[in-house]
Design a protein around this motif. Structure first.
Motif, PDB file in Angstrom:
ATOM      1  N   GLN B  98       0.859  -1.182   0.000  1.00 17.39           N
ATOM      2  CA  GLN B  98       0.000   0.000   0.000  1.00 17.39           C
ATOM      3  C   GLN B  98       0.889   1.224   0.000  1.00 17.39           C
ATOM      4  O   GLN B  98       1.823   1.314   0.782  1.00 17.39           O
ATOM      5  CB  GLN B  98      -0.871   0.026   1.264  1.00 17.39           C
ATOM      6  CG  GLN B  98      -2.056  -0.920   1.234  1.00 17.39           C
ATOM      7  CD  GLN B  98      -3.132  -0.496   0.248  1.00 17.39           C
ATOM      8  OE1 GLN B  98      -3.191   0.673  -0.136  1.00 17.39           O
ATOM      9  NE2 GLN B  98      -3.932  -1.434  -0.191  1.00 17.39           N
ATOM     10  N   GLU B  99       0.579   2.171  -0.887  1.00 22.28           N
ATOM     11  CA  GLU B  99       1.344   3.401  -0.821  1.00 22.28           C
ATOM     12  C   GLU B  99       0.798   4.236   0.327  1.00 22.28           C
ATOM     13  O   GLU B  99      -0.411   4.391   0.484  1.00 22.28           O
ATOM     14  CB  GLU B  99       1.229   4.190  -2.118  1.00 22.28           C
ATOM     15  CG  GLU B  99       2.163   5.385  -2.078  1.00 22.28           C
ATOM     16  CD  GLU B  99       1.961   6.346  -3.231  1.00 22.28           C
ATOM     17  OE1 GLU B  99       1.883   5.873  -4.361  1.00 22.28           O
ATOM     18  OE2 GLU B  99       1.901   7.550  -2.951  1.00 22.28           O
ATOM     19  N   ARG B 100       1.702   4.752   1.129  1.00 16.53           N
ATOM     20  CA  ARG B 100       1.279   5.521   2.281  1.00 16.53           C
ATOM     21  C   ARG B 100       2.151   6.750   2.470  1.00 16.53           C
ATOM     22  O   ARG B 100       3.317   6.764   2.090  1.00 16.53           O
ATOM     23  CB  ARG B 100       1.374   4.672   3.564  1.00 16.53           C
ATOM     24  CG  ARG B 100       0.388   3.530   3.636  1.00 16.53           C
ATOM     25  CD  ARG B 100      -1.032   4.028   3.770  1.00 16.53           C
ATOM     26  NE  ARG B 100      -1.176   4.870   4.949  1.00 16.53           N
ATOM     27  CZ  ARG B 100      -1.447   4.395   6.149  1.00 16.53           C
ATOM     28  NH1 ARG B 100      -1.643   3.111   6.338  1.00 16.53           N
ATOM     29  NH2 ARG B 100      -1.559   5.206   7.177  1.00 16.53           N
ATOM     30  N   LYS B 118       3.005   7.745  14.590  1.00 20.21           N
ATOM     31  CA  LYS B 118       1.776   7.032  14.906  1.00 20.21           C
ATOM     32  C   LYS B 118       0.940   7.022  13.638  1.00 20.21           C
ATOM     33  O   LYS B 118       0.763   8.059  13.001  1.00 20.21           O
ATOM     34  CB  LYS B 118       1.035   7.789  16.022  1.00 20.21           C
ATOM     35  CG  LYS B 118      -0.025   6.977  16.692  1.00 20.21           C
ATOM     36  CD  LYS B 118      -0.521   7.715  17.923  1.00 20.21           C
ATOM     37  CE  LYS B 118      -1.474   6.837  18.711  1.00 20.21           C
ATOM     38  NZ  LYS B 118      -1.844   7.431  19.971  1.00 20.21           N
ATOM     39  N   PHE B 119       0.465   5.877  13.235  1.00 21.02           N
ATOM     40  CA  PHE B 119      -0.371   5.817  12.035  1.00 21.02           C
ATOM     41  C   PHE B 119      -1.332   4.645  12.159  1.00 21.02           C
ATOM     42  O   PHE B 119      -1.282   3.867  13.107  1.00 21.02           O
ATOM     43  CB  PHE B 119       0.479   5.717  10.774  1.00 21.02           C
ATOM     44  CG  PHE B 119       1.382   4.503  10.714  1.00 21.02           C
ATOM     45  CD1 PHE B 119       2.630   4.509  11.314  1.00 21.02           C
ATOM     46  CD2 PHE B 119       0.975   3.361  10.033  1.00 21.02           C
ATOM     47  CE1 PHE B 119       3.453   3.397  11.243  1.00 21.02           C
ATOM     48  CE2 PHE B 119       1.795   2.247   9.958  1.00 21.02           C
ATOM     49  CZ  PHE B 119       3.038   2.266  10.577  1.00 21.02           C
ATOM     50  N   SER B 120      -2.215   4.567  11.228  1.00 23.45           N
ATOM     51  CA  SER B 120      -3.225   3.520  11.308  1.00 23.45           C
ATOM     52  C   SER B 120      -3.119   2.591  10.107  1.00 23.45           C
ATOM     53  O   SER B 120      -2.668   2.981   9.040  1.00 23.45           O
ATOM     54  CB  SER B 120      -4.622   4.142  11.352  1.00 23.45           C
ATOM     55  OG  SER B 120      -4.858   4.828  10.155  1.00 23.45           O
ATOM     56  N   VAL B 121      -3.530   1.365  10.334  1.00 24.10           N
ATOM     57  CA  VAL B 121      -3.535   0.375   9.263  1.00 24.10           C
ATOM     58  C   VAL B 121      -4.916  -0.272   9.255  1.00 24.10           C
ATOM     59  O   VAL B 121      -5.401  -0.731  10.290  1.00 24.10           O
ATOM     60  CB  VAL B 121      -2.451  -0.706   9.505  1.00 24.10           C
ATOM     61  CG1 VAL B 121      -2.562  -1.810   8.453  1.00 24.10           C
ATOM     62  CG2 VAL B 121      -1.065  -0.084   9.481  1.00 24.10           C
ATOM     63  N   PHE B 122      -5.532  -0.255   8.090  1.00 23.16           N
ATOM     64  CA  PHE B 122      -6.808  -0.952   7.957  1.00 23.16           C
ATOM     65  C   PHE B 122      -6.534  -2.383   7.506  1.00 23.16           C
ATOM     66  O   PHE B 122      -5.803  -2.612   6.550  1.00 23.16           O
ATOM     67  CB  PHE B 122      -7.699  -0.251   6.930  1.00 23.16           C
ATOM     68  CG  PHE B 122      -8.246   1.046   7.423  1.00 23.16           C
ATOM     69  CD1 PHE B 122      -9.411   1.089   8.178  1.00 23.16           C
ATOM     70  CD2 PHE B 122      -7.587   2.244   7.165  1.00 23.16           C
ATOM     71  CE1 PHE B 122      -9.903   2.285   8.648  1.00 23.16           C
ATOM     72  CE2 PHE B 122      -8.078   3.440   7.637  1.00 23.16           C
ATOM     73  CZ  PHE B 122      -9.237   3.457   8.383  1.00 23.16           C
ATOM     74  N   ASP B 125      -7.111  -3.092   3.919  1.00 22.70           N
ATOM     75  CA  ASP B 125      -6.111  -2.616   2.954  1.00 22.70           C
ATOM     76  C   ASP B 125      -5.050  -3.665   2.681  1.00 22.70           C
ATOM     77  O   ASP B 125      -4.412  -3.661   1.631  1.00 22.70           O
ATOM     78  CB  ASP B 125      -5.409  -1.356   3.481  1.00 22.70           C
ATOM     79  CG  ASP B 125      -6.323  -0.144   3.406  1.00 22.70           C
ATOM     80  OD1 ASP B 125      -7.423  -0.281   2.837  1.00 22.70           O
ATOM     81  OD2 ASP B 125      -5.933   0.912   3.927  1.00 22.70           O
TER      82      ASP B 125
END
Lengths: 984, 153
Positions: B98-100, B118-122, B125
């Motif tokens: 996934q491009e982030r 801090k980031f989120s991952v679905f 995805d």
């Protein structure tokens, strides 16, 4: 300006005769003439000299928004609202504005921030990915609702499924410096960069980038602006090479000839309207490519005498106006619709008495009492021919012009006769042969085929040309109609030949005269006209005749029926100088206050007045003409104005917006809310009629149905309703420019105010029920109470009676006396005591019988004399024991209750040595009762009058306390337990 | 240290790993980081870790999660300073790329570097499938916390 003076007696012309010596000098001068629109500067913040406008935008409702160094402004034509970020220490320099398809408002800032308008205030967009740190240059939306942001240094970003993604050089984008992002008709996003164009698409969520650069034929690699046109092609503005077009169907770059030698430097922005392409440059103001003239570029570098350099944003509005951010200021322009003719020194041509367009599309007009021919078809705007027509002693005042079938120009002068000019050679002939022509004033010339009509101060002349009119000298046949009774020798202001070859004369005194099939007829006051002076006549595309009257507005003549149009119908000024219809169904009405354009079909008006530079224009009668392109030219004292309606469906009435609904003026409510409580009954409505062309002219009409019976007209933009009673309402607002309100402009909002809870049906029902049941309970209780009191009274009486009766019971007395006799014999002292006790006993009965309650102590005291008497009688055969706790002594009992119970014991039991009577009177710790218990030895024959005593006691206690009297009865023991009553 | 948190209706799962490895190429602003999936510890139960690796992450097939890319902002790597930068790259978890863009706080000090993010991952995805039975125990959005220190080489 020429004024027709009525006191210049018509007769005087008959005495002026003799030959005129005419000397004409013909000159062709090369002179620059250009057309420029009117630019009006809009001031949003006059106080701040640092105020800088960057970008201009129009939202779906039609509001104009401005991105400035101070923040985001919403402008409605009259007022502006400033939106700034909170807290205020943010840099509010707005560089991009966009409204998406869901009407969300997006704002991009110079420092890379992105904000949205939520609940009418700006909130910073705060995605997990963070925001760019470089300026947001543009915001666009693709066909899938994905938002795209171009930045100056970080490439572009797109916002998809709540995530921000980036496309930059690493992904194959030409360059990270993106000036612009725009959508083409296929939904592809075009990015203009320093290294050409990148066409970005998302295919199944994957980025796809195509590049276009010099190698593909792009004239210049630095692409600063891209806009789609109506055909789905793209206009591309470049840094150095002007503008080119990308033809999407052919995938080809096309450079219009006009841009082959571009000399206006860097292009900043582009805009198309119905008439052509507007180009905003960095240093050279605005350049306009007129789509009809193909290659001609008009260059506007001065707006109202202010030198314009940098143009940063262009916007067409819904009314056909152009908005221009130039030199960081905001300008509004009528664009292509109204153009002002200027000479090469940007001066307008003043005191134009006459203007005429010939069949070759040359515009003839009369500046400074001269005569100028301006070739409109020529793309070289400098091709102007100036004819100087003069007399040795004075200048000539030309008031009418006409081209005959041979291409000669007929010139009508003021007091200097009628002339015929060969435009090719400049040779002229003075037409003579009638008294009206010699030194005559020719107010109007018209004609059809070989017939020329001339209007004079003394009637009309018909001139018939010879078969060969192609000669510098001709001798027309002249017929003088001044003796015709219907037309007469009155002033004739205008002659008009309609499509049915009828000749119409506008006279001063004879009304409107029509010559049809050789017959004259006229329309005057007798036909219902308000004036007999007619100064302008025209025919519309539908064959209806329109004419203007002196100070009475205009009339429409449709199949012999007149309709008057005056102030009430929307005309601003009653003294009309000229009338002409355009090819889009509008009638142009020219007067001193400007131009009123009336839509013949629906009666709507568009006004051009001081807001576009038309004020006190003092137009001459019939100084109006139409060129081959359909432009209409007006000659006025202050200049030559070109009007053009390109047929675009521009908005012709104000856009109505209900901008704010608030409670008590302070609390705004969403228009999605329709229900209000009883206390929310002070409701105010703010509304706007968006009409940027002339915002001051917008009028409003509102009605609160359910409250107002009629529509109320107002100029205000707010209405407040206080203390609205509960009910259902619909607030309706309409706008208009000419007080002709139609439901087309109507915006409505329905709402209801709930009744207070104490007025609701269910509440009233509940209250009624409560009152009824309360009353019922009260009466019930009252009745019970009354009955109880009555019963108590009755019981008391019965009790007293019973007590009395039992005490005067003859057995008791008889027994007592027997006892007394025996005691007297034995012990005299005791006998005395006995008699004393007996009398005390009766005294007590008398004393206490009226009381309701006495203490137990008193009662015990009371019975003690009775017990004494009985003990004397039965001596050892009777014993009584008291076991009463001292704390119970203060409890109360009905008087004589113990007495009666004891009497009962004696009454019912036989007492003897074998069967002694034992009585125990006691109380318990656990309850508040007094028990009288005795051994049973029943008499065979009961004394009469028994049974009522105990019954009375039981019912009496029932009335006094809740506890019952308990009677226990077995073989050996009989006991009565009475409740003790506690009374403070 | 890398830590993730699943805040679901019925259960909060918090696991961390110290096995984050990576490098930053200061000349090109490029970076690459990787973490071994089996190195995560701190689950609520031993069985949970087993499920994590075997059922959800399929750690035997996709043993590592990686993030490779480039930092968008320009950084002066020689100066002692704190930055908030955005790292743009390909995040590979469970074998799905996934491009982030991930926001990172970065502090340069005396040649060393510390960062946190801090980031989120679905889960969707990255094609990580959760059986419906445990839907209320595993959140569809996992928050990831990363703290790291790096030394200059």
């Amino acid at each position: 300006m020429v004024k027709w003076q009525k006191n210049n007696s018509r007769l005087s012309f008959f005495f002026l005769s003799g030959r005129l010596i005419c000397l004409f000098i013909w000159l062709s001068i090369s002179q620059g003439i250009s057309q420029a629109p009117f630019f009006k500067r809009i001031y949003l913040n006059r106080d701040n000299s640092n105020f800088k406008a960057n970008v201009i935008y129009r939202d779906n409702q039609g509001f104009i928004w401005l991105g400035t160094s101070e923040g985001l402004y919403q402008y409605d034509g009259i007022e502006q609202t400033l939106y700034v970020l909170n807290p205020k220490n943010y840099d509010n320099n707005v560089t991009a504005i966009f409204q998406d398809h869901q009407n969300n408002f997006w704002v991009g800032y110079k420092n890379g921030l992105i904000a949205r308008i939520i609940n009418d205030s700006l909130k910073i967009f705060n995605p997990e990915e963070g925001l760019p740190k470089k300026s947001i240059t543009h915001i666009a939306e693709d066909n899938n609702g994905v938002l795209w942001f171009s930045t100056s240094g970080e490439g572009i970003y797109y916002f998809l499924n709540n995530r921000i993604y980036n496309i930059n050089t690493n992904d194959g984008l030409n360059d990270d410096y993106a000036y612009v992002i725009a959508k083409d008709s296929k939904g592809q996003m075009w990015v203009g960069t320093d290294k050409g164009i990148g066409i970005c698409t998302l295919v199944n969520g994957k980025k796809k980038i195509e590049r276009i650069g010099i190698e593909n034929g792009l004239p210049d690699n630095i692409v600063r602006e891209i806009i789609p046109d109506r055909e789905g092609n793209l206009w591309i503005g470049m840094q150095d090479k002007g503008v080119c077009q990308y033809i999407l169907k052919e995938n080809k770059i096309y450079v219009p000839n006009a841009f082959s030698k571009w000399k206006y430097g860097q292009v900043n922005c582009l805009m198309t309207d119905g008439s052509g392409l507007w180009i905003g440059t960095e240093e050279e103001g605005v350049v306009f490519l007129d789509s009809r003239y193909g290659n001609r570029l008009d260059h506007y570098i001065e707006f109202n005498s202010v030198r314009i350099n940098r143009v940063s944003s262009l916007l067409p509005d819904k009314e056909g106006n152009s908005w221009i951010v130039a030199n960081s200021s905001i300008y509004q322009s009528t664009g292509n619709r109204l153009m002002f003719l200027q000479d090469d020194r940007n001066n307008s041509f003043n005191f134009i008495h006459c203007i005429y367009c010939d069949k070759k599309n040359n515009l003839w007009f009369t500046p400074d009492q001269g005569l100028v021919r301006y070739a409109l078809n020529d793309s070289k705007i400098n091709k102007v021919t100036r004819f100087v027509i003069t007399l040795p002693e004075e200048r000539i005042d030309i008031v009418s012009l006409f081209e005959d079938p041979c291409g000669y120009i007929w010139i009508g002068t003021m007091g200097k006769g009628l002339w015929r000019l060969n435009p090719a050679t400049g040779k002229k002939q003075c037409i003579s042969g009638d008294l009206l022509l010699d030194k005559g004033s020719i107010l109007s010339i018209t004609g059809k085929d070989n017939v020329i009509w001339a209007a004079t101060f003394g009637g009309a002349l018909k001139l018939t040309l010879p078969d060969d009119c192609n000669s510098d000298i001709i001798k027309p046949k002249i017929e003088n109609y001044s003796h015709e009774p219907i037309l007469g020798d009155y002033f004739i202001y205008t002659i008009y030949i309609d499509s049915k070859k009828r000749v119409w004369f506008g006279t001063d005194g004879k009304g409107l005269v029509c010559l049809e099939n050789g017959q004259f007829r006229n329309y005057t006051l007798e036909n219902g006209l308000k004036s007999n002076t007619i100064n302008a006549i025209t025919e519309d595309e539908g064959g209806r005749i329109w004419f203007s009257t002196l100070n009475s507005g205009i009339y429409k003549l449709d199949e012999n029926k007149f309709t008057n149009y005056a102030l009430n119908e929307g005309i601003r000024y009653l003294s009309i100088a000229s009338l002409m219809s355009d090819r889009n169904g509008n009638l142009l009405i020219v007067h001193n206050n400007g131009l009123d354009v009336m839509n013949i079909e629906n009666g709507n008006f568009i006004y051009y007045g001081s807001e576009v530079g038309l004020q006190d224009i003092n137009p001459d009668n019939n100084a109006i003409t139409k060129d081959n392109e359909g432009h209409i030219w007006l000659g006025t004292e202050t200049g030559i104005i070109r009007y053009f309606n390109d047929g675009d469906q521009f908005r012709i009435s104000p856009g109505t917006v209900l901008s704010r609904i608030s409670i008590s003026l302070t609390r705004p409510v969403s228009s999605a809310q329709h229900d209000f409580s009883y206390s929310e009954n002070d409701i105010s409505f703010d509304f706007k009629g968006l009409w940027y062309s002339s915002p001051d002219r917008v009028r409003y009409q509102y009605q609160l149905s359910g409250y107002n019976e009629n529509w109320i007209n107002t100029k205000d933009r707010r209405v407040i309703y206080s203390n609205l009673p509960p009910g259902k309402y619909i607030f309706k607002i309409r706008t208009s420019l000419n007080r002709q309100f139609t439901s087309e402009s109507e915006v409505s909002y329905s709402f209801s105010i709930a009744p207070p809870f104490w007025q609701t049906t269910w509440f009233i029902i509940i209250v009624l029920l409560l009152i009824i049941s309360g009353a019922y309970l009260f009466f019930n209780w009252r009745i019970k109470d009354v009955r109880k009191v009555e019963r108590l009274k009755k019981e008391t009486l019965e009790f007293q009676f019973e007590t009395l009766r039992s005490q005067v019971n003859p057995h008791f007395l008889f027994n007592s006396f027997n006892t007394l006799i025996s005691i007297i014999e034995d012990d005299r002292e005791i006998a005395v005591e006995y008699v004393e006790k007996l009398s005390e006993f009766f005294r007590n009965i008398v004393n206490y019988r009226d009381k309701n309650l006495i203490t137990l102590k008193e009662e015990l005291n009371l019975v003690s004399s009775y017990i004494f008497l009985q003990q004397k009688r039965y001596s050892k055969n009777f014993s009584i024991t008291f076991d009463i706790k001292p704390d119970k002594l203060n409890y109360q009992v009905p008087p004589l209750v113990l007495q009666i119970l004891l009497e009962n014991v004696f009454k019912h039991n036989a007492i003897s040595h074998e069967t002694p009577l034992e009585i125990i009177i006691f109380t318990n710790e656990s309850d508040n009762r007094l028990t009288i218990q005795n051994s049973i030895n029943k008499k065979r024959n009961l004394e009469t009058g028994t049974g009522t005593g105990l019954h009375n006691i039981i019912s009496r206690f029932k009335l006094l306390v809740e506890d019952d009297v308990i009677v226990r009865h077995d073989l050996k023991i009989f006991s009565v337990s009475i409740p003790l009553i506690y009374k403070k | 240290m890398i830590e993730f948190k699943s805040d679901a209706v019925l259960e909060i799962i918090n696991a961390r790993s110290e096995a984050l490895r990576g490098f930053i190429d200061a000349t090109h602003n490029e970076f690459a980081f990787a973490v071994n999936m089996t190195s995560f510890d701190g689950f609520n139960a031993a069985l949970q870790k087993e499920h994590f690796n075997e059922k959800y992450m399929e750690s035997s097939v996709y043993p590592t999660a990686t993030f490779k890319g480039k930092i968008i902002e320009e950084i002066d790597w020689l100066k002692n300073q704190s930055y908030q930068v955005r790292a743009k790259g390909i995040l590979t978890i469970h074998g799905v790329e996934q491009e982030r863009i991930i926001k990172v706080n970065l502090t340069l000090k005396n040649g060393g570097l510390s960062f946190n993010s801090k980031f989120s991952v679905f889960l969707k995805d990255h094609n990580i499938k959760i059986p419906k039975v445990v839907h209320e125990k595993v959140a569809s959005e996992i928050t990831v916390d990363i703290n790291g220190e790096m030394a200059k080489k």
